[in-house]
Design a protein around this motif. Sequence first.
Motif, mmCIF file in Angstrom:
data_model
loop_
_atom_site.group_PDB
_atom_site.id
_atom_site.type_symbol
_atom_site.label_atom_id
_atom_site.label_comp_id
_atom_site.label_asym_id
_atom_site.label_seq_id
_atom_site.Cartn_x
_atom_site.Cartn_y
_atom_site.Cartn_z
ATOM 1 N N ASN A 3 0.808 -1.214 0.000
ATOM 2 C CA ASN A 3 0.000 0.000 0.000
ATOM 3 C C ASN A 3 0.846 1.270 0.000
ATOM 4 O OD1 ASN A 3 -2.480 -1.373 0.076
ATOM 5 N ND2 ASN A 3 -2.301 -1.675 2.284
ATOM 6 N N SER A 4 2.156 1.115 -0.064
ATOM 7 C CA SER A 4 3.037 2.273 0.027
ATOM 8 C C SER A 4 3.155 2.981 -1.317
ATOM 9 C CB SER A 4 4.421 1.850 0.511
ATOM 10 O OG SER A 4 5.123 1.180 -0.520
ATOM 11 N N LYS A 75 9.305 6.066 0.418
ATOM 12 C CA LYS A 75 8.105 6.436 1.166
ATOM 13 C C LYS A 75 7.245 5.198 1.321
ATOM 14 C CE LYS A 75 4.931 9.280 2.896
ATOM 15 N NZ LYS A 75 4.003 8.282 3.455
ATOM 16 N N ASP A 76 7.327 4.575 2.497
ATOM 17 C CA ASP A 76 6.496 3.419 2.831
ATOM 18 C C ASP A 76 5.372 3.936 3.724
ATOM 19 O OD1 ASP A 76 5.597 0.839 3.040
ATOM 20 O OD2 ASP A 76 7.357 0.058 4.044
ATOM 21 N N THR A 77 4.955 3.201 4.731
ATOM 22 C CA THR A 77 4.015 3.755 5.703
ATOM 23 C C THR A 77 4.668 4.922 6.437
ATOM 24 O OG1 THR A 77 4.758 2.049 7.243
ATOM 25 C CG2 THR A 77 2.721 1.626 6.022
ATOM 26 N N ASN A 78 5.991 4.861 6.500
ATOM 27 C CA ASN A 78 6.784 6.012 6.924
ATOM 28 C C ASN A 78 7.970 6.110 5.965
ATOM 29 O OD1 ASN A 78 8.363 3.864 7.702
ATOM 30 N ND2 ASN A 78 7.937 4.092 9.887
ATOM 31 N N TYR A 79 8.922 6.949 6.273
ATOM 32 C CA TYR A 79 10.099 7.093 5.410
ATOM 33 C C TYR A 79 11.209 6.194 5.934
ATOM 34 C CZ TYR A 79 7.671 11.239 3.731
ATOM 35 O OH TYR A 79 6.739 12.095 3.190
#
Length: 253
Positions: A3-4, A75-79
Amino acid sequence: MKNSLAYQYGYGLFETIKVESSKLLFLDDHIERLASSATQINMPVEPLKNLKNRAYLYIKENNIKNGILKIMYIKDTNYKVEFLYRENPYSQHLYEKGFKINFSDSKRNPYSNMVYLKTNNYLENILEKNNSKSLGFHEPLFLNVHNHISEGATSNIFFVKNNIVYTPSINCGLLNGIIRKNLIKFCKQNNIQLIEGEFSKEFLLDCDEVFVTNSILEIMPVSMIENNSFNIDTYNLTKEIYNKFCDYMRKEG
């Protein structure tokens, strides 16, 4: 991860660094470019803190002496930062034979900010390089929308005529490679005349010597551009630059 933005759209940056005798060449320059690029695409620089120590820790823990380290900032769920390793595919035999390059049908757009950044969205470069390989070449060379020489899919290009070194200026729509940047600095320090500018395909093909650069190749002579052959045995200035720059690189890098 699925979902990233990194997974779905290639939202991220990367740097490719040569590892030689457990040393990461020009690591400071790579980190500086990564941080600058992150700012331009609204990624925070805080996750890049202590990146130099983290990179050296990675190669130490994985017992990496030589090869290629890829640093990905995504950029995933966070960096987050990820490290990948692969072997160096280039042999000494290839330097003796030289690269064969061809002109890509795709054009670089100097008005797009993305051509100046090393982003994870690299599909055009990969497709063009694969097409070149299928035709018997090592690297495609892009012109820009004004038909000026720009860059290779994974390299910057330099050419020599009458002992003057030429290379496309950044505003031709190209990535300012780490070797490119340092080679320009090196030439200025060593009184080697170098001109950055806008150059046509015809000017390139009329030159005496041609070579391409990147952080893994360093300096690779070009022996053929499409059906135009170049005798790399007569590349006197390229050989001089190569020998001196290799010493410079291992001291400065």
